[in-house]
Design a protein around this motif. Structure first.
Motif, PDB file in Angstrom:
ATOM      1  N   ALA A 176       0.860  -1.182   0.000  1.00  0.00           N
ATOM      2  CA  ALA A 176       0.000   0.000   0.000  1.00  0.00           C
ATOM      3  C   ALA A 176       0.892   1.227   0.000  1.00  0.00           C
ATOM      4  O   ALA A 176       1.940   1.248   0.663  1.00  0.00           O
ATOM      5  CB  ALA A 176      -0.911   0.005   1.223  1.00  0.00           C
ATOM      6  N   VAL A 177       0.491   2.248  -0.730  1.00  0.00           N
ATOM      7  CA  VAL A 177       1.295   3.459  -0.864  1.00  0.00           C
ATOM      8  C   VAL A 177       0.625   4.601  -0.114  1.00  0.00           C
ATOM      9  O   VAL A 177      -0.544   4.907  -0.337  1.00  0.00           O
ATOM     10  CB  VAL A 177       1.480   3.847  -2.343  1.00  0.00           C
ATOM     11  N   ALA A 178       1.379   5.222   0.789  1.00  0.00           N
ATOM     12  CA  ALA A 178       0.915   6.407   1.509  1.00  0.00           C
ATOM     13  C   ALA A 178       1.928   7.521   1.276  1.00  0.00           C
ATOM     14  O   ALA A 178       2.945   7.331   0.607  1.00  0.00           O
ATOM     15  CB  ALA A 178       0.757   6.101   2.995  1.00  0.00           C
ATOM     16  N   THR A 179       1.647   8.690   1.846  1.00  0.00           N
ATOM     17  CA  THR A 179       2.539   9.839   1.716  1.00  0.00           C
ATOM     18  C   THR A 179       2.942  10.323   3.096  1.00  0.00           C
ATOM     19  O   THR A 179       2.090  10.456   3.982  1.00  0.00           O
ATOM     20  CB  THR A 179       1.863  10.988   0.957  1.00  0.00           C
ATOM     21  N   VAL A 204      -7.177  11.123   2.806  1.00  0.00           N
ATOM     22  CA  VAL A 204      -7.184  12.379   2.042  1.00  0.00           C
ATOM     23  C   VAL A 204      -7.030  13.545   3.013  1.00  0.00           C
ATOM     24  O   VAL A 204      -7.809  13.675   3.957  1.00  0.00           O
ATOM     25  CB  VAL A 204      -8.481  12.521   1.239  1.00  0.00           C
ATOM     26  N   PRO A 205      -6.032  14.415   2.814  1.00  0.00           N
ATOM     27  CA  PRO A 205      -5.796  15.511   3.760  1.00  0.00           C
ATOM     28  C   PRO A 205      -7.023  16.379   3.966  1.00  0.00           C
ATOM     29  O   PRO A 205      -7.746  16.691   3.025  1.00  0.00           O
ATOM     30  CB  PRO A 205      -4.658  16.305   3.089  1.00  0.00           C
ATOM     31  N   ASP A 220      -2.883  10.430   2.329  1.00  0.00           N
ATOM     32  CA  ASP A 220      -3.214   9.761   1.074  1.00  0.00           C
ATOM     33  C   ASP A 220      -2.013   9.613   0.149  1.00  0.00           C
ATOM     34  O   ASP A 220      -1.309  10.581  -0.148  1.00  0.00           O
ATOM     35  CB  ASP A 220      -4.315  10.556   0.373  1.00  0.00           C
ATOM     36  N   GLY A 221      -1.811   8.387  -0.338  1.00  0.00           N
ATOM     37  CA  GLY A 221      -0.667   8.115  -1.195  1.00  0.00           C
ATOM     38  C   GLY A 221      -0.711   8.781  -2.541  1.00  0.00           C
ATOM     39  O   GLY A 221       0.317   8.916  -3.213  1.00  0.00           O
ATOM     40  N   GLY A 222      -1.913   9.228  -2.967  1.00  0.00           N
ATOM     41  CA  GLY A 222      -2.023   9.867  -4.270  1.00  0.00           C
ATOM     42  C   GLY A 222      -1.215  11.136  -4.396  1.00  0.00           C
ATOM     43  O   GLY A 222      -0.857  11.541  -5.507  1.00  0.00           O
ATOM     44  N   LEU A 223      -0.895  11.779  -3.269  1.00  0.00           N
ATOM     45  CA  LEU A 223      -0.106  13.008  -3.323  1.00  0.00           C
ATOM     46  C   LEU A 223       1.322  12.745  -3.770  1.00  0.00           C
ATOM     47  O   LEU A 223       1.972  13.629  -4.329  1.00  0.00           O
ATOM     48  CB  LEU A 223      -0.099  13.684  -1.952  1.00  0.00           C
TER      49      LEU A 223
END
Length: 748
Positions: A176-179, A204-205, A220-223
């Motif tokens: 899993a990818v986070a930020t 999500v921030p 959220d890893g999308g960042l």
């Protein structure tokens, strides 16, 4: 190929290992003799359901997946698939989840404790900045949603993987990818608790609270990496199937407000890092971009089944490229046998342990838990019990996990963590009512609630109000046992109410206005009945004054004393305080006022008020009846029952009619207009009733009739109504109201 090998030394090693007669230990044994295949699933909110459609096509074609990495919603779908769920099972899970409820922290309103429901009779906003008394500071909450119900859902569906802390040991190795919220770098989660890792990937921030794992604060890893191609490559995949469900960027003409701008900014961030990952794809890799366009947005969780179908369509468009990855039928059947989790039973719980990270007594948690030992865990029952703990309103999170002890027992661990931003709180509110007949009211209020005052979760609230009806009230609510079955409540302060009198035959002509003030206090004790009712006995003692603000010079103000003993019963099972769809709310009371206990007058009153909500589709019907009367003695004017105003004999001004006896029946129809950002309603009402000085005057031929047409909106500052009311006799009024005109309140 040489350039890719230099950029990806791990891939070069994978290509050389067969030549050396070696086998990579972490690669699944079934993959021997064929290229390993990795699946990279992007984030995209509700659009991420399209991943399930892609998985369906992949399985129908007989394509094995050896590695999975996902970001945000891609981590949810990817984690469940890696754990061993089939695409059909994941689709059924998506259909089963109440996506409206899962993005709320509070339990459903009908399940909240009665003390919290009574707070809805105030006009204060639900948003509450926290107060940390030790540091003497006011703190905003870290996010709009703390993720309580989301945590419970993820925990439920990942229970079969509860004993796995290395994601390489899942049926398919997973990441899993986070930020990292501090550095902005991608954090690749390959071990630990699966539910927590997925939750971190989708934090999500500002929308969801960040997640702490180790010494990192994750969002959220999308960042950082919305499409984790390089992650799957580093896991050992020779061939990558990348699925991009990221939202489309807006054109210049489509950016017209702050929400659209925020959506565009997020899209730009994820689009840029997604393009960087797509550039990592090489010959033989497959990129699938389901044609979601604007049919399903990131927030369209009610359209996730549509997204699944679009995902299937997108994968079908890549059948030629995917066909090169198929394996023989028998070999794929063997792969599926290994990959599927099967019917793994729920764990048998041997013991329960509570980690209480708060100032509340352990008993407030343990006595709300009832987990049968020696029996399979029941997630439904456990989640309901955890909701009751969370509803104590002191906790940032109440989570559970299942562990194996050194004695080989299965232990259920409940962890309750106090709010980090402060358990005490501030609230603000605004109340407005205006009628074209000349009566208007405007109040603003603020409340400070200190909690917990002690280990039994006592609350001390001080309420300040300014405007037409100023006041200052402080009250202490003290539960007497851990389950809050018995309570006492003490109140003291100064409060006022505005009373406008009208000419009987010209309702648009106010004749006098009083400000009725009271100074004193009350003491109440009683019994709470679960989450649905309260029976209370209250003693009130107030010194009062009716101050004439304007009117006939012959009219005068006067003073009075109140001393009364009252018994009341309150019922509330509504699913919403503002625009309910189902349930009941009401109260019944009996009151005696006596000079022996401090009153100016001797009199007795009793009555009840009851409202029921029933719904079908987008339609709701509220029906209600209110009856109250005087029984012995002569009550003073400030204790009269009042009627009139929006939905309370519409067409008259608010509280225009007053007397010692009251009757009202009403039916209110609401139609949800589903306008999007806030729930908006169109409605109509029919009302019949009146007030009478004496019971002997009550006759069917002197009933008054009212009706209304209105629009309502459930906004963040409360329910707002704009309507027109018409009453018999030619009376009519245009209303603007911020508040709950149909709700019931304690009458004494």
């Amino acid at each position: 190929m040489a350039v890719r090998a230099l950029k990806h030394p791990l891939r070069l090693a994978l290509l050389l290992l067969p030549l050396l007669g070696l086998v990579l230990p972490s690669a699944p044994s079934e993959a021997a003799g064929r290229p390993t295949i990795g699946l990279a699933l992007s984030g995209g909110g509700a659009r991420g359901a399209a991943h399930v459609g892609v998985l369906k096509v992949i399985e129908r074609m007989g394509i094995p997946v050896d590695y999975v990495a996902g970001t945000s919603m891609g981590a949810v779908i990817g984690g469940l698939y890696a754990m061993g769920m089939s695409p059909d099972e994941i689709e059924a899970t998506i259909e089963e989840i109440d996506w409206t409820a899962i993005f709320q922290d509070d339990p459903p309103r009908q399940d909240r404790r009665i003390h919290r429901k009574l707070d809805d009779n105030d006009f204060l906003l639900s948003a509450r900045p926290g107060v940390n008394e030790e540091k003497r500071e006011v703190n905003l909450v870290p996010a709009l949603i703390q993720g309580h119900r989301l945590d419970l859902a993820l925990r439920r569906y990942t229970l079969p993987a509860r004993s796995i802390d290395d994601f390489d040991d899942l049926r398919i190795p997973f990441r899993a990818v986070a930020t990292d919220a501090v550095t902005g770098e991608a954090v690749i989660l390959g071990g630990g608790d699966l539910a927590t890792s997925i939750r971190a990937s989708m934090a999500v921030p500002a929308a969801f609270a960040p997640v702490e794992i180790g010494d990192k604060l994750l969002i959220d890893g999308g960042l950082a990496m919305n499409l984790p191609v390089s992650v799957v490559r580093d896991m050992g995949a020779d061939i990558i199937i990348a699925v991009d469900v990221g939202g489309p960027r807006r054109d210049r003409e489509e950016i017209n407000n702050v929400l659209e701008m925020l959506d565009q900014v997020m899209s730009l961030v994820t689009w840029r890092n997604t393009q960087e990952q797509i550039a990592e794809l090489g010959k033989g890799d497959v990129l699938i971009t389901p044609p979601l366009e604007r049919e399903v947005t990131a927030a369209d969780f009610n359209k996730m089944l549509e997204a699944i179908a679009i995902g299937e369509r997108g994968a079908q468009e890549q059948r030629v490229e995917l066909a090169a990855l198929e394996v023989p039928t028998a070999r794929y059947a063997a792969y599926l046998d290994r990959q599927r989790i099967g019917g793994k039973p729920m764990p048998i719980i041997d013991r329960v342990r509570v980690e209480n990270r708060s100032r509340l007594a352990d008993a407030l948690i343990t006595q709300r838990l009832d987990v049968p030992l020696g029996e399979p865990l029941d997630p439904d029952a456990l989640e309901a019990q955890i909701d009751r703990v969370f509803d104590q309103d002191n906790f940032e999170s109440v989570q559970y996990r299942v562990e194996q002890t050194p004695e080989d027992e299965t232990e259920l661990v409940i962890t309750a963590t106090e709010k980090s931003w402060g358990t005490s709180s501030l609230q603000f509110g605004i109340e407005l009512s205006s009628a074209s007949g000349g009566d208007s009211r405007f109040n603003v209020g603020a409340a400070y609630t200190m909690a917990p005052v002690n280990a039994l979760n006592a609350e001390w609230r001080t309420f300040l109000q300014a405007g037409e009806e100023p006041g200052l009230i402080t009250e202490l609510y003290q539960p007497l046992d851990p389950l809050e079955r018995w309570y006492v409540e003490a109140t003291a302060g100064y409060f006022t109410e505005s009373l406008t009198l009208f000419e009987p035959k010209t309702s648009d002509n106010p004749s006098a206005k009083y400000l009725i003030s009271r100074l004193g206090g009350s003491l109440e004790g009683g019994r709470n009945f679960g989450d649905w009712g309260r029976l209370g006995l209250k003693y009130r003692r107030y010194a009062g004054d009716a101050d004439l603000r304007y009117g006939d010079p012959g009219m005068q103000g006067y003073g009075f004393d109140e001393g009364s003993l009252g018994l009341s019963f309150y019922l509330d099972t509504l699913d919403s305080a503002n625009f309910p769809r189902r349930g009941w709310v009401g109260n019944a009371f009996a009151l005696t006022s006596r000079t022996e206990i401090g009153a100016s007058e001797n009199y007795d009153q009793a009555g009840f008020n009851l409202v029921n909500a029933q719904s079908w589709g987008k339609n709701t019907l509220l029906t209600g009846i209110r009856l109250a009367g005087s029984f012995g003695g002569q009550e003073p004017a400030q204790s009269f029952y009042r009627l009139g105003g929006f939905l309370n004999l519409s067409g008259f001004n608010q509280d225009e009619l007053s007397g010692g006896n009251l009757g009202l029946a009403r039916a209110i129809y609401l139609r949800n207009l589903t306008t999007g950002l806030v729930n908006t309603y169109a409605g109509a009402s029919l009302e019949v009733g009146n007030v009478w000085e004496q019971r002997s005057e009550i006759q069917a031929d002197n009933l008054r009739f009212g009706s209304s047409l209105f629009l309502g909106a459930d906004t963040f500052i409360g329910p707002i109504y704009l309507g027109y009311g018409f009453a018999d006799g030619g009376f009519g009024a245009l209303y603007l109201m911020l508040g709950r005109p149909w709700n019931t309140r304690a009458t004494y």
